[in-house]
Design a protein around this motif. Structure first.
Motif, PDB file in Angstrom:
ATOM      1  N   TRP A 115       0.836  -1.207   0.000  1.00 53.54           N
ATOM      2  CA  TRP A 115       0.000   0.000   0.000  1.00 53.54           C
ATOM      3  C   TRP A 115       0.868   1.254   0.000  1.00 53.54           C
ATOM      4  O   TRP A 115       0.621   2.193  -0.739  1.00 53.54           O
ATOM      5  CB  TRP A 115      -0.903   0.050   1.228  1.00 53.54           C
ATOM      6  CG  TRP A 115      -1.894  -1.054   1.378  1.00 53.54           C
ATOM      7  CD1 TRP A 115      -2.337  -1.920   0.418  1.00 53.54           C
ATOM      8  CD2 TRP A 115      -2.559  -1.412   2.580  1.00 53.54           C
ATOM      9  NE1 TRP A 115      -3.225  -2.793   0.955  1.00 53.54           N
ATOM     10  CE2 TRP A 115      -3.396  -2.500   2.276  1.00 53.54           C
ATOM     11  CE3 TRP A 115      -2.537  -0.925   3.871  1.00 53.54           C
ATOM     12  CZ2 TRP A 115      -4.205  -3.103   3.227  1.00 53.54           C
ATOM     13  CZ3 TRP A 115      -3.346  -1.521   4.819  1.00 53.54           C
ATOM     14  CH2 TRP A 115      -4.164  -2.598   4.495  1.00 53.54           C
ATOM     15  N   ALA A 170       1.188   4.078  -2.972  1.00 51.35           N
ATOM     16  CA  ALA A 170       0.834   5.458  -2.627  1.00 51.35           C
ATOM     17  C   ALA A 170       2.009   6.403  -2.884  1.00 51.35           C
ATOM     18  O   ALA A 170       1.815   7.559  -3.294  1.00 51.35           O
ATOM     19  CB  ALA A 170       0.394   5.555  -1.172  1.00 51.35           C
ATOM     20  N   PRO A 191       2.270   6.972  -7.316  1.00 48.72           N
ATOM     21  CA  PRO A 191       1.007   6.815  -8.044  1.00 48.72           C
ATOM     22  C   PRO A 191       1.240   6.914  -9.552  1.00 48.72           C
ATOM     23  O   PRO A 191       2.249   7.455 -10.005  1.00 48.72           O
ATOM     24  CB  PRO A 191       0.164   7.987  -7.537  1.00 48.72           C
ATOM     25  CG  PRO A 191       1.161   9.011  -7.127  1.00 48.72           C
ATOM     26  CD  PRO A 191       2.347   8.245  -6.616  1.00 48.72           C
TER      27      PRO A 191
END
Length: 165
Positions: free
Chosen positions: A156, A160, A163
């Motif tokens: 994750w 993040a 992107p």
């Protein structure tokens, strides 16, 4: 146009007992998902590729995104005449991919191609975009193969941090 791809190795499979949901960053970057990678210029048909079978492909994608950002630290950006350099080293060998940005273009050269092999030249913005697309596509492929990988907090954070652009 830059094309970045990979092939997972059948010779170096992930350990069957791997818990992808809780795998730590070191395991994700260095111990899992081994194979080969390539960077190709589709316009000139030049390619830089590994053929060792043991390159951690997630680490390669992660490092490529880091390098694209590192090459963009000069405040002059694409107007900077001073070369900005970075290297991607392959942990289990002495081989390197060398990146040099001058103005808006990045030259990429492989140490293992000793006989004046190809040097890829791509716009920096394309390198950044393709590296991030490669990372996201790779994670999607790996998640399809390993269900719990998309529940890993390190994944994750990685997605993040880089992107799609």
């Amino acid at each position: 146009m830059l094309d970045i791809g990979y092939a997972l190795s059948r010779r170096f499979p992930d350990p069957p007992q791997t818990e992808y949901r809780t795998a730590d960053v070191r395991s994700l970057r260095h111990d899992l998902f081994c194979g080969d990678v390539y960077l190709a210029d589709t316009g000139t048909d030049e390619e830089l590729a590994t053929s060792w079978g043991w390159v951690p492909v997630l680490d390669f994608a992660w490092a490529l995104c880091d390098i694209a950002e590192r090459l963009d630290r000069d405040p002059m950006g694409s107007r900077a005449a001073r070369p900005q350099r970075a290297e991607l080293d392959f942990t289990e060998s002495t081989e390197l991919l060398r990146f040099e940005r001058r103005f808006g273009h990045v030259a990429v050269r492989a140490d293992w191609d000793r006989e004046e092999g190809p040097t890829l030249s791509v716009p920096h913005s394309e390198l950044r975009r393709e590296a991030r697309d490669f990372l996201h596509d790779l994670v999607a492929d790996l998640t399809d193969m390993h269900d719990d990988l998309d529940h890993n907090p390190a994944i994750w954070d990685l997605l993040a941090r880089f992107p799609r652009v």
